[in-house]
Design an enzyme around this catalytic site. Structure first.
Site: not given
Ligand code: UMF
Length: 123
Positions: A7, A10, A12, A40, A42-44, A65, A118
Protein backbone atom coordinates in the site's frame (compact mmCIF):
# COMPACT_ATOMS: atom_id res chain seq x y z
CA UNK A 1 -4.69 -9.03 -0.06
CA UNK A 2 -2.52 -5.93 -0.30
CA UNK A 3 0.05 -5.66 2.49
CA UNK A 4 0.80 -2.39 4.30
CA UNK A 5 4.18 -2.29 2.52
CA UNK A 6 2.49 -2.73 -0.89
CA UNK A 7 0.00 0.00 0.00
CA UNK A 8 2.90 2.34 0.79
CA UNK A 9 4.37 1.66 -2.67
CA UNK A 10 1.03 2.31 -4.40
CA UNK A 11 0.24 5.49 -2.48
CA UNK A 12 3.67 7.07 -2.13
CA UNK A 13 6.23 5.82 -4.68
CA UNK A 14 6.72 7.36 -8.12
CA UNK A 15 10.48 7.05 -8.70
CA UNK A 16 10.46 7.56 -12.47
CA UNK A 17 8.96 11.07 -12.47
CA UNK A 18 11.35 13.97 -12.03
CA UNK A 19 9.24 16.95 -13.07
CA UNK A 20 5.52 17.15 -12.56
CA UNK A 21 2.83 19.27 -14.21
CA UNK A 22 -0.07 21.08 -12.54
CA UNK A 23 -2.40 18.15 -13.27
CA UNK A 24 -0.05 15.55 -11.75
CA UNK A 25 -1.96 15.11 -8.49
CA UNK A 26 -5.39 14.97 -10.11
CA UNK A 27 -4.15 12.14 -12.36
CA UNK A 28 -2.10 10.25 -9.81
CA UNK A 29 -4.64 10.33 -7.02
CA UNK A 30 -7.09 8.64 -9.43
CA UNK A 31 -4.70 6.24 -11.17
CA UNK A 32 -3.17 4.95 -7.94
CA UNK A 33 -6.67 4.27 -6.53
CA UNK A 34 -6.07 6.43 -3.50
CA UNK A 35 -9.67 7.57 -3.19
CA UNK A 36 -12.02 5.15 -1.49
CA UNK A 37 -15.43 6.72 -0.92
CA UNK A 38 -13.87 10.01 0.12
CA UNK A 39 -11.22 12.48 -1.05
CA UNK A 40 -7.91 12.01 0.77
CA UNK A 41 -6.83 15.36 2.28
CA UNK A 42 -3.10 15.08 1.63
CA UNK A 43 -0.90 12.54 -0.09
CA UNK A 44 2.80 12.69 -0.88
CA UNK A 45 4.57 11.00 -3.81
CA UNK A 46 8.32 10.33 -3.58
CA UNK A 47 10.50 10.66 -6.70
CA UNK A 48 13.57 8.73 -5.56
CA UNK A 49 14.77 5.15 -6.21
CA UNK A 50 13.02 2.56 -4.02
CA UNK A 51 16.26 1.39 -2.31
CA UNK A 52 16.94 4.98 -1.18
CA UNK A 53 13.45 5.21 0.33
CA UNK A 54 13.70 1.77 1.98
CA UNK A 55 17.05 2.85 3.47
CA UNK A 56 15.25 5.57 5.47
CA UNK A 57 14.07 2.79 7.84
CA UNK A 58 17.69 2.58 9.03
CA UNK A 59 18.19 6.34 9.37
CA UNK A 60 17.44 8.70 12.28
CA UNK A 61 14.70 7.69 14.73
CA UNK A 62 12.22 10.54 15.32
CA UNK A 63 8.90 10.85 17.17
CA UNK A 64 5.84 10.02 15.07
CA UNK A 65 2.95 12.46 14.58
CA UNK A 66 0.47 9.77 15.61
CA UNK A 67 0.81 7.17 18.36
CA UNK A 68 2.79 4.67 16.30
CA UNK A 69 6.46 4.09 17.13
CA UNK A 70 9.21 3.41 14.57
CA UNK A 71 9.36 6.70 12.68
CA UNK A 72 12.48 7.51 10.69
CA UNK A 73 13.61 10.73 9.04
CA UNK A 74 15.67 10.65 5.85
CA UNK A 75 19.18 11.99 6.38
CA UNK A 76 19.06 13.70 2.98
CA UNK A 77 16.39 15.74 1.26
CA UNK A 78 14.26 13.93 -1.27
CA UNK A 79 12.28 15.00 -4.32
CA UNK A 80 8.62 14.78 -3.39
CA UNK A 81 5.26 16.05 -4.58
CA UNK A 82 2.59 16.99 -2.06
CA UNK A 83 -1.01 16.70 -3.22
CA UNK A 84 -3.39 18.87 -1.20
CA UNK A 85 -7.13 18.59 -1.67
CA UNK A 86 -8.62 21.88 -2.85
CA UNK A 87 -10.98 23.37 -0.26
CA UNK A 88 -14.02 23.38 -2.53
CA UNK A 89 -13.48 19.81 -3.81
CA UNK A 90 -16.28 17.31 -3.18
CA UNK A 91 -16.07 13.52 -3.75
CA UNK A 92 -15.99 12.07 -6.41
CA UNK A 93 -14.51 15.28 -7.89
CA UNK A 94 -11.36 15.25 -5.81
CA UNK A 95 -9.30 18.17 -7.11
CA UNK A 96 -5.75 18.65 -5.92
CA UNK A 97 -3.08 21.30 -5.67
CA UNK A 98 0.27 19.95 -6.93
CA UNK A 99 3.40 21.09 -5.08
CA UNK A 100 6.93 19.91 -5.91
CA UNK A 101 9.30 20.04 -2.94
CA UNK A 102 12.71 18.90 -1.70
CA UNK A 103 12.43 17.88 1.94
CA UNK A 104 13.39 15.18 4.39
CA UNK A 105 10.69 12.55 4.65
CA UNK A 106 9.43 10.83 7.79
CA UNK A 107 8.15 7.29 7.39
CA UNK A 108 6.88 4.60 9.76
CA UNK A 109 8.60 1.24 9.26
CA UNK A 110 7.42 -2.21 10.28
CA UNK A 111 8.00 -5.91 9.76
CA UNK A 112 10.75 -8.26 8.72
CA UNK A 113 12.13 -7.02 6.33
CA UNK A 114 11.78 -3.66 8.09
CA UNK A 115 10.22 -1.49 5.37
CA UNK A 116 8.13 1.73 5.08
CA UNK A 117 4.42 1.25 5.76
CA UNK A 118 3.17 4.83 6.41
CA UNK A 119 4.12 8.29 5.22
CA UNK A 120 4.25 10.41 8.38
CA UNK A 121 5.25 13.80 6.98
CA UNK A 122 8.11 15.90 5.63
CA UNK A 123 10.36 18.53 7.21
N1 UMF B 1 0.14 12.12 4.41
C1 UMF B 1 0.99 12.28 3.33
O1 UMF B 1 0.93 11.54 2.36
N2 UMF B 1 1.89 13.31 3.37
C2 UMF B 1 2.01 14.15 4.43
O2 UMF B 1 2.87 15.06 4.41
C3 UMF B 1 1.15 13.96 5.51
C4 UMF B 1 0.22 12.94 5.47
O3 UMF B 1 -1.42 10.55 8.04
C5 UMF B 1 -2.50 9.99 7.34
C6 UMF B 1 -2.18 9.91 5.88
O4 UMF B 1 -1.82 11.19 5.40
C7 UMF B 1 -1.03 8.99 5.54
O5 UMF B 1 -1.53 7.76 5.13
C8 UMF B 1 -0.33 9.67 4.41
F1 UMF B 1 -0.66 9.03 3.24
C9 UMF B 1 -0.88 11.05 4.36
O6 UMF B 1 -1.59 5.41 4.45
P1 UMF B 1 -0.70 6.38 5.16
O7 UMF B 1 0.62 6.57 4.47
O8 UMF B 1 -0.55 6.07 6.62
Amino acid sequence: KETQAEKFLRQHMDPDTSTVTASYCNKMMKHQNIMVGDCKLVNTFIHEPLPDVQAVCFQGNVPCKNTKPNCHKSSSKMRITDCHLKKEAKYPKCEYETQQLRKSIIVTCEGNPYVPVHFNGSV
